[in-house]
Write an enzyme that holds these catalytic residues in place. Structure first.
Site, mmCIF file in Angstrom:
data_model
loop_
_atom_site.group_PDB
_atom_site.id
_atom_site.type_symbol
_atom_site.label_atom_id
_atom_site.label_comp_id
_atom_site.label_asym_id
_atom_site.label_seq_id
_atom_site.Cartn_x
_atom_site.Cartn_y
_atom_site.Cartn_z
ATOM 1 N N ASP A 278 -24.765 48.347 -28.611
ATOM 2 C CA ASP A 278 -25.220 49.118 -29.775
ATOM 3 C C ASP A 278 -24.190 49.144 -30.903
ATOM 4 O O ASP A 278 -24.502 49.595 -32.004
ATOM 5 C CB ASP A 278 -25.506 50.580 -29.383
ATOM 6 C CG ASP A 278 -26.817 50.721 -28.616
ATOM 7 O OD1 ASP A 278 -27.602 49.758 -28.604
ATOM 8 O OD2 ASP A 278 -27.026 51.803 -28.035
ATOM 9 N N ALA B 239 -27.353 60.808 -24.486
ATOM 10 C CA ALA B 239 -28.637 61.296 -24.991
ATOM 11 C C ALA B 239 -29.490 60.171 -25.573
ATOM 12 O O ALA B 239 -30.597 60.422 -26.054
ATOM 13 C CB ALA B 239 -28.390 62.370 -26.048
ATOM 14 N N GLY B 240 -28.953 58.946 -25.607
ATOM 15 C CA GLY B 240 -29.687 57.846 -26.245
ATOM 16 C C GLY B 240 -29.474 57.813 -27.744
ATOM 17 O O GLY B 240 -30.194 57.132 -28.473
ATOM 18 N N LYS C 46 -28.042 57.384 -33.951
ATOM 19 C CA LYS C 46 -29.219 56.529 -34.244
ATOM 20 C C LYS C 46 -30.395 57.012 -33.423
ATOM 21 O O LYS C 46 -30.229 57.643 -32.368
ATOM 22 C CB LYS C 46 -28.934 55.052 -33.968
ATOM 23 C CG LYS C 46 -28.561 54.688 -32.507
ATOM 24 C CD LYS C 46 -29.727 54.495 -31.568
ATOM 25 C CE LYS C 46 -29.272 54.096 -30.160
ATOM 26 N NZ LYS C 46 -30.231 54.424 -29.106
ATOM 27 N N SER D 256 -20.943 54.538 -29.157
ATOM 28 C CA SER D 256 -20.929 53.243 -29.853
ATOM 29 C C SER D 256 -20.591 53.435 -31.330
ATOM 30 O O SER D 256 -19.840 52.651 -31.919
ATOM 31 C CB SER D 256 -22.306 52.568 -29.745
ATOM 32 O OG SER D 256 -22.632 52.376 -28.401
ATOM 33 N N SER D 257 -21.151 54.473 -31.925
ATOM 34 C CA SER D 257 -20.892 54.741 -33.331
ATOM 35 C C SER D 257 -19.423 55.132 -33.539
ATOM 36 O O SER D 257 -18.790 54.698 -34.512
ATOM 37 C CB SER D 257 -21.821 55.862 -33.821
ATOM 38 O OG SER D 257 -21.748 55.994 -35.209
HETATM 39 P P1 ATP Z 1 -25.210 54.464 -24.045
HETATM 40 O O1 ATP Z 1 -26.540 53.824 -23.976
HETATM 41 O O2 ATP Z 1 -24.163 53.587 -24.680
HETATM 42 O O3 ATP Z 1 -24.767 55.113 -22.768
HETATM 43 P P2 ATP Z 1 -25.818 57.062 -25.137
HETATM 44 O O4 ATP Z 1 -26.193 57.383 -26.535
HETATM 45 O O5 ATP Z 1 -26.862 57.371 -24.122
HETATM 46 O O6 ATP Z 1 -25.387 55.563 -25.162
HETATM 47 P P3 ATP Z 1 -23.097 57.987 -25.451
HETATM 48 O O7 ATP Z 1 -22.942 59.424 -25.732
HETATM 49 O O8 ATP Z 1 -22.902 57.041 -26.568
HETATM 50 O O9 ATP Z 1 -24.524 57.811 -24.740
HETATM 51 O O10 ATP Z 1 -22.091 57.531 -24.288
HETATM 52 C C1 ATP Z 1 -22.398 57.557 -22.930
HETATM 53 C C2 ATP Z 1 -21.144 57.680 -22.073
HETATM 54 O O11 ATP Z 1 -20.044 56.923 -22.612
HETATM 55 C C3 ATP Z 1 -20.655 59.100 -22.019
HETATM 56 O O12 ATP Z 1 -21.255 59.758 -20.930
HETATM 57 C C4 ATP Z 1 -19.139 58.992 -21.866
HETATM 58 O O13 ATP Z 1 -18.741 59.083 -20.518
HETATM 59 C C5 ATP Z 1 -18.797 57.585 -22.356
HETATM 60 N N1 ATP Z 1 -18.002 57.604 -23.607
HETATM 61 C C6 ATP Z 1 -16.917 56.885 -23.871
HETATM 62 N N2 ATP Z 1 -16.450 57.118 -25.103
HETATM 63 C C7 ATP Z 1 -17.259 58.013 -25.669
HETATM 64 C C8 ATP Z 1 -17.291 58.658 -26.935
HETATM 65 N N3 ATP Z 1 -16.379 58.411 -27.888
HETATM 66 N N4 ATP Z 1 -18.294 59.526 -27.177
HETATM 67 C C9 ATP Z 1 -19.243 59.747 -26.220
HETATM 68 N N5 ATP Z 1 -19.249 59.187 -25.008
HETATM 69 C C10 ATP Z 1 -18.276 58.321 -24.717
#
Ligand code: ATP
Length: 294
Positions: free
Chosen positions: A143, A104-105, A17, A110-111
């Site tokens: 999310d 990376a945001g 997203k 979550s997806s």
């Molecule tokens: P968020 O705001 O939820 O941290 P984001 O988009 O910045 O979201 P994501 O890649 O969704 O980051 O996840 C952040 C952290 O969650 C990762 O650094 C990892 O340690 C942990 N994590 C747990 N399960 C997963 C997964 N299936 N995919 C990615 N990261 C995961």
């Protein structure tokens, strides 16, 4: 969320997203921030493969050697929570094809969790409704519920209250993902709650009724400033995006990725080409041309 049957398994596609608008409304007593955000699901996908397995046996593997696949992985946590909430004792072997850059945001984790809930609900024949699955998802992360209301939604509370929206036209973006990720918690620690938060009404109207040009004047992310303080490289990335002259550009979520909003597919390919060319010396920058999900 797209589900495809495959030999003895189910494949569920988990989109990334972008936040085309994110305002922080206040800090709550429970430590979370109250936000209002417009999220759009985009065509960069992880895939979760789900296979039935002997009772009680839940396993996860991944093609990404860096991603921990233990009990903390959101796919594992989704399976455990679904079992707990439904008293289901069946087993599953899951494999995660990871394409969405992490921290990376882009909400890849979550997806993935939402995709695992969808796949397991089907493979285990639990029969929860989409709304019930989104409710389980909300316990895993703010999310997660959004991914049951794609392609776009206005999300409030911690992000878990979701009001679906349909973009008037497909939107084309270029995602630019630096190698370093950012911790969401650290970005929120530094954010300043504005005295007069933006309502976001104009961005919702632009998405529902206008095209990318109308939307481009309304992009906003309150988390961009604190993220820039923590990671000055994002400023350089935004400068690079600016130099490609898209309609508009912005960091997504809590970073570290940023995106350019483009006029159409042709324009997005042009922006991506310039970005890749300008980033020659930085081979760690990942660039993706994506559209809003159908
Ligand atoms: P968020 O705001 O939820 O941290 P984001 O988009 O910045 O979201 P994501 O890649 O969704 O980051 O996840 C952040 C952290 O969650 C990762 O650094 C990892 O340690 C942990 N994590 C747990 N399960 C997963 C997964 N299936 N995919 C990615 N990261 C995961």
């Amino acid at each position: 969320m797209l589900i495809e049957p495959a030999a003895g398994a189910l494949l569920v596609r988990a989109p990334a997203k972008v936040n085309v608008f994110l305002e922080v409304l206040g800090k709550r007593a429970d430590g979370y921030h109250e936000i209002a955000t417009l999220m759009v699901a985009v065509s960069l996908y992880d895939t979760v493969e789900v296979k039935e397995a002997p009772a009680g046996e839940v396993r996860l593997s991944s093609d990404d050697p860096v991603l921990p696949v233990g009990a903390d992985n959101l796919v594992h946590r989704a399976a455990a929570l679904l079992q707990a909430r439904t008293q289901c004792g069946r087993g599953a072997h899951m494999h995660l094809y990871k394409r969405i850059p992490m921290a990376a945001g882009l909400a890849g984790g979550s997806s993935d969790a939402a995709a695992a809930l969808v796949g397991l609900n089907q493979v285990w024949q639990i029969g929860l409704s989409t709304a019930q699955l989104a409710g389980v998802g909300a316990e895993l992360g703010s999310d997660v519920p959004f991914f049951f209301s794609t392609p776009a939604a206005w999300c409030t509370g911690r992000g878990e209250h979701v009001e679906p929206l349909m973009p008037a036209r497909p939107l084309w973006f270029v995602l630019a993902c630096p190698s370093a990720g950012l911790s969401t918690a650290r970005v929120y620690e530094r954010v300043r709650v504005p005295a007069k938060p933006l309502s976001g009404e104009a961005v919702r109207i632009a998405l529902r009724t206008g095209g990318p040009t109308a939307l481009s004047g309304q992009l906003h992310n309150r988390l961009q400033e604190p993220a820039l303080e923590l990671c000055p490289d994002i400023r350089a990335l935004l400068e690079r995006l600016k130099a490609t002259r898209p309609l508009c550009y912005l960091m997504t979520g809590s970073g570290s990725a940023a995106f350019a909003l483009c006029k159409d597919r042709h324009d997005a390919l042009r922006v991506a080409r310039l970005l890749r060319h300008g980033a020659k010396e930085d081979s760690r920058l990942r660039v993706f041309v994506v559209s809003s999900c159908p």
